[in-house]
Design a protein around this motif. Structure first.
Motif, PDB file in Angstrom:
ATOM      1  N   VAL A  20       0.876  -1.162   0.000  1.00 14.74           N
ATOM      2  CA  VAL A  20       0.000   0.000   0.000  1.00 14.74           C
ATOM      3  C   VAL A  20       0.913   1.211   0.000  1.00 14.74           C
ATOM      4  CG1 VAL A  20      -1.716   1.321   1.292  1.00 14.74           C
ATOM      5  CG2 VAL A  20      -1.849  -1.179   1.226  1.00 14.74           C
ATOM      6  N   SER A  21       0.754   2.046  -1.023  1.00 16.10           N
ATOM      7  CA  SER A  21       1.597   3.230  -1.144  1.00 16.10           C
ATOM      8  C   SER A  21       0.840   4.299  -1.915  1.00 16.10           C
ATOM      9  CB  SER A  21       2.889   2.886  -1.896  1.00 16.10           C
ATOM     10  OG  SER A  21       3.658   4.040  -2.097  1.00 16.10           O
ATOM     11  N   GLU A  94      -7.096  -4.229  -1.873  1.00 22.33           N
ATOM     12  CA  GLU A  94      -6.704  -3.182  -0.924  1.00 22.33           C
ATOM     13  C   GLU A  94      -5.275  -2.712  -1.161  1.00 22.33           C
ATOM     14  OE1 GLU A  94      -7.385  -6.418   0.320  1.00 22.33           O
ATOM     15  OE2 GLU A  94      -9.525  -6.034   0.277  1.00 22.33           O
ATOM     16  N   TYR A  95      -4.495  -3.500  -1.885  1.00 21.48           N
ATOM     17  CA  TYR A  95      -3.089  -3.194  -2.111  1.00 21.48           C
ATOM     18  C   TYR A  95      -2.925  -2.493  -3.455  1.00 21.48           C
ATOM     19  CZ  TYR A  95      -2.306  -6.052   1.932  1.00 21.48           C
ATOM     20  OH  TYR A  95      -2.337  -6.527   3.201  1.00 21.48           O
ATOM     21  N   ALA A 118       9.080  -2.692   4.612  1.00 22.33           N
ATOM     22  CA  ALA A 118       8.244  -2.113   5.665  1.00 22.33           C
ATOM     23  C   ALA A 118       8.888  -0.864   6.262  1.00 22.33           C
ATOM     24  CB  ALA A 118       7.979  -3.138   6.762  1.00 22.33           C
ATOM     25  N   GLN A 124       3.169   2.307   3.159  1.00 19.25           N
ATOM     26  CA  GLN A 124       2.363   2.384   4.371  1.00 19.25           C
ATOM     27  C   GLN A 124       2.090   1.002   4.972  1.00 19.25           C
ATOM     28  OE1 GLN A 124       1.172   4.443   1.596  1.00 19.25           O
ATOM     29  NE2 GLN A 124       2.397   6.031   2.554  1.00 19.25           N
ATOM     30  N   LEU A 125       1.944  -0.002   4.108  1.00 17.29           N
ATOM     31  CA  LEU A 125       1.635  -1.359   4.568  1.00 17.29           C
ATOM     32  C   LEU A 125       2.183  -2.346   3.560  1.00 17.29           C
ATOM     33  CD1 LEU A 125      -0.007  -3.226   6.534  1.00 17.29           C
ATOM     34  CD2 LEU A 125      -1.909  -2.978   4.947  1.00 17.29           C
ATOM     35  N   ILE A 126       2.695  -3.454   4.058  1.00 16.01           N
ATOM     36  CA  ILE A 126       3.170  -4.530   3.171  1.00 16.01           C
ATOM     37  C   ILE A 126       2.790  -5.861   3.785  1.00 16.01           C
ATOM     38  CG2 ILE A 126       5.456  -4.545   4.207  1.00 16.01           C
ATOM     39  CD1 ILE A 126       6.484  -5.338   1.362  1.00 16.01           C
ATOM     40  N   SER A 127       2.399  -6.792   2.928  1.00 16.14           N
ATOM     41  CA  SER A 127       2.051  -8.143   3.361  1.00 16.14           C
ATOM     42  C   SER A 127       2.563  -9.130   2.333  1.00 16.14           C
ATOM     43  CB  SER A 127       0.535  -8.309   3.483  1.00 16.14           C
ATOM     44  OG  SER A 127       0.016  -7.437   4.438  1.00 16.14           O
TER      45      SER A 127
END
Length: 142
Positions: A20-21, A94-95, A118, A124-127
């Motif tokens: 997420v960026s 969402e990504y 990360a 902002q978020l990584i999975s």
């Protein structure tokens, strides 16, 4: 009359990360190049023509060596699309971006790569995902 259905099961042998960026794709590619000592280069956009539904145009950056391949893909279609879900991977919509790392001898194991990504202020978020668990994993095969 008997109907036969061909069912093909693909096995994905790569690591997949969702990011997420809010950064633009070229900015994110530049940051990844600088941080991870890569050379992600803009490639021709991937075009998926979905019969009578519309098409997806996915932005694509590639870093390839003799040992591994890394792709930065935008998850949402670049062109306006009439599709309800104009995503490369609708399962994880969402990504904003997907980072695909081929199996091979990458300079970083997935856990270390996850930690470095990360720590970036642009992310902002990584999975990490198992691509074999995704419903639309065929979209990720090139």
């Amino acid at each position: 009359m008997k109907t036969l259905t061909l069912e093909v099961e693909y096995e994905c042998d790569f690591d997949l990360f969702g990011l997420v960026s809010s950064s633009r794709e070229h900015t994110l590619a530049w940051v990844l190049n600088r941080t991870l000592h890569l050379r992600l280069v803009k490639q021709q956009d991937l075009i998926y023509d979905l019969l009578h539904k519309g098409r997806l145009v996915i932005s694509n950056y590639l870093h390839a060596t003799e040992h591994y391949t890394m792709r930065l893909l935008r998850n949402r279609s670049v062109d306006p699309s009439p599709l309800k879900k104009p995503f490369l991977a609708p399962d994880i919509k969402e990504y904003d971006y997907l980072l695909q790392v081929s199996t091979g001898t990458s300079s970083l194991p997935p856990e270390a790569l996850l930690g470095q990504l990360a720590a970036l202020p642009e992310v902002q978020l990584i999975s990490q995902f198992d691509p074999n668990d995704l419903k639309f994993k065929e979209n990720l095969l090139f």
